[in-house]
Design an enzyme around this catalytic site. Structure first.
Site, PDB file in Angstrom:
ATOM      1  N   TYR A 149      -3.202  -8.325  15.799  1.00 28.34           N
ATOM      2  CA  TYR A 149      -3.757  -7.406  14.765  1.00 28.34           C
ATOM      3  C   TYR A 149      -4.954  -6.713  15.245  1.00 28.34           C
ATOM      4  O   TYR A 149      -4.950  -5.316  14.844  1.00 28.34           O
ATOM      5  CB  TYR A 149      -4.442  -8.410  13.607  1.00 28.34           C
ATOM      6  CG  TYR A 149      -4.691  -7.611  12.418  1.00 28.34           C
ATOM      7  CD1 TYR A 149      -3.801  -7.027  11.628  1.00 28.34           C
ATOM      8  CD2 TYR A 149      -6.060  -7.547  11.904  1.00 28.34           C
ATOM      9  CE1 TYR A 149      -4.053  -6.367  10.380  1.00 28.34           C
ATOM     10  CE2 TYR A 149      -6.342  -6.805  10.850  1.00 28.34           C
ATOM     11  CZ  TYR A 149      -5.313  -6.129  10.114  1.00 28.34           C
ATOM     12  OH  TYR A 149      -5.554  -5.377   8.941  1.00 28.34           O
ATOM     13  N   ILE A 192       0.771  -1.116   0.027  1.00 26.38           N
ATOM     14  CA  ILE A 192       0.043  -0.004  -0.075  1.00 26.38           C
ATOM     15  C   ILE A 192       0.790   1.229   0.002  1.00 26.38           C
ATOM     16  O   ILE A 192       0.543   2.403  -0.708  1.00 26.38           O
ATOM     17  CB  ILE A 192      -1.023  -0.033   1.262  1.00 26.38           C
ATOM     18  CG1 ILE A 192      -2.114  -1.205   0.899  1.00 26.38           C
ATOM     19  CG2 ILE A 192      -1.318   1.254   1.489  1.00 26.38           C
ATOM     20  CD1 ILE A 192      -2.931  -1.347   2.209  1.00 26.38           C
ATOM     21  N   ASP A 206      14.901   2.166   8.873  1.00 26.16           N
ATOM     22  CA  ASP A 206      14.708   1.398   9.798  1.00 26.16           C
ATOM     23  C   ASP A 206      13.691   1.602  10.907  1.00 26.16           C
ATOM     24  O   ASP A 206      14.354   2.318  11.945  1.00 26.16           O
ATOM     25  CB  ASP A 206      15.871   0.434  10.295  1.00 26.16           C
ATOM     26  CG  ASP A 206      15.713  -0.839  10.990  1.00 26.16           C
ATOM     27  OD1 ASP A 206      14.494  -0.996  11.280  1.00 26.16           O
ATOM     28  OD2 ASP A 206      16.376  -1.947  11.131  1.00 26.16           O
ATOM     29  N   THR A 253      -1.579  -7.027  -2.393  1.00 26.58           N
ATOM     30  CA  THR A 253      -0.080  -6.292  -2.100  1.00 26.58           C
ATOM     31  C   THR A 253       0.770  -7.744  -2.387  1.00 26.58           C
ATOM     32  O   THR A 253       0.267  -8.798  -2.764  1.00 26.58           O
ATOM     33  CB  THR A 253      -0.092  -6.215  -0.656  1.00 26.58           C
ATOM     34  OG1 THR A 253      -0.058  -7.345   0.244  1.00 26.58           O
ATOM     35  CG2 THR A 253      -0.719  -5.027  -0.113  1.00 26.58           C
TER      36      THR A 253
END
Length: 256
Positions: A166, A15, A69, A201
């Site tokens: 999640y 995305i 990072d 994706t």
């Protein structure tokens, strides 16, 4: 949007890449930030910051790859110091970095899920959104800019995707958008979150195959971000988590 300065994290693929491409097509200067570079690969999936930056430029924008990072706050600080020196401010921050697909994504009772999901989804996800916004805030205030967090909302789910980690991550992103909006609103900056649907994706295709039916392109959320950035009354959305499909209906755009 010529001259608009945008920073997109997690831009090597998925995305983030799709958002960067749409912004490039509109003529924006896009800093494509990610840890995946041609010299430092962490995944077998296709996509690097250099690839994205070149595609942004090919579409008419200016793509600038920056290796960041999100395990290392200093690299995030360096990113925005570079943007400050080169551009003087930021019009758009898209906080999208996450490593939620680093482990096989399958729901189940929480005690059966690897604890590494916490690091991949909360640290390289929710925390990185916050740290990115923390360093970007002074530059956003200079331009009265826009902050877009990528997350996911499912008000009908007791536990989103049946996956405790999640669910925690996505719920936290929505709350973070509200908190950022509260603090940034007095300074003319709007913060909100967008919620893409099932998106094709590179990680999804690698897991389910290229012939999986349905799914949005990675550029569909990018069109949502562009529409929000171009809306002179975007402040009415401050603090909300907005499904991309709802934004498509509101602003009249479609997927590619």
């Amino acid at each position: 949007m010529d001259g608009t300065v945008a920073v997109v994290t997690g831009a090597a693929r998925g995305i983030g890449r799709g958002i960067a491409l749409v912004l490039g097509e509109a003529g924006a200067i896009v800093y494509a930030a990610d840890r995946e570079s041609r010299d430092h690969r962490h995944s077998a999936l296709p996509g690097t910051i250099e690839d994205t930056a070149e595609q942004v430029t090919a579409r008419g924008g200016i793509g600038i790859p920056v290796r960041v990072d999100h395990d290392d706050d200093k690299t995030v600080e360096s990113l925005f110091e570079r943007v400050r020196v080169e551009q003087g401010g930021v019009d758009l921050l898209v906080a999208n970095a996450c490593n939620g697909n680093a482990l096989p994504f399958a729901g189940g009772p929480f005690w059966t899920l690897p604890l590494e999901h916490w690091h991949n989804m909360i640290d390289i996800g929710v925390r990185s959104h916050l740290v990115t916004a923390w360093y970007a805030a002074p530059l956003l205030i200079e331009r009265r800019g826009l902050v877009v967090l990528t997350g996911y909302a499912d008000p009908d789910a007791e536990v989103i995707a049946g996956h405790l980690f999640y669910d925690l991550a996505m719920t936290s992103v929505s709350r973070l958008a509200r908190s950022l909006a509260h603090d940034l609103r007095p300074h003319g900056v709007t913060a909100l979150a967008v919620s893409p649907g099932f998106t094709r994706t590179e990680a999804i295709i690698a897991t389910l195959g290229d012939d999986v039916p349905g799914g949005d392109s990675v550029e569909f959320p990018g069109r949502a971000v562009r529409a929000l950035l171009e809306d002179p009354d975007v402040g009415r959305h401050a603090g909300l988590t907005l499904p991309v499909a709802d934004l498509a209906r509101e602003y009249g755009f479609s997927d590619i």
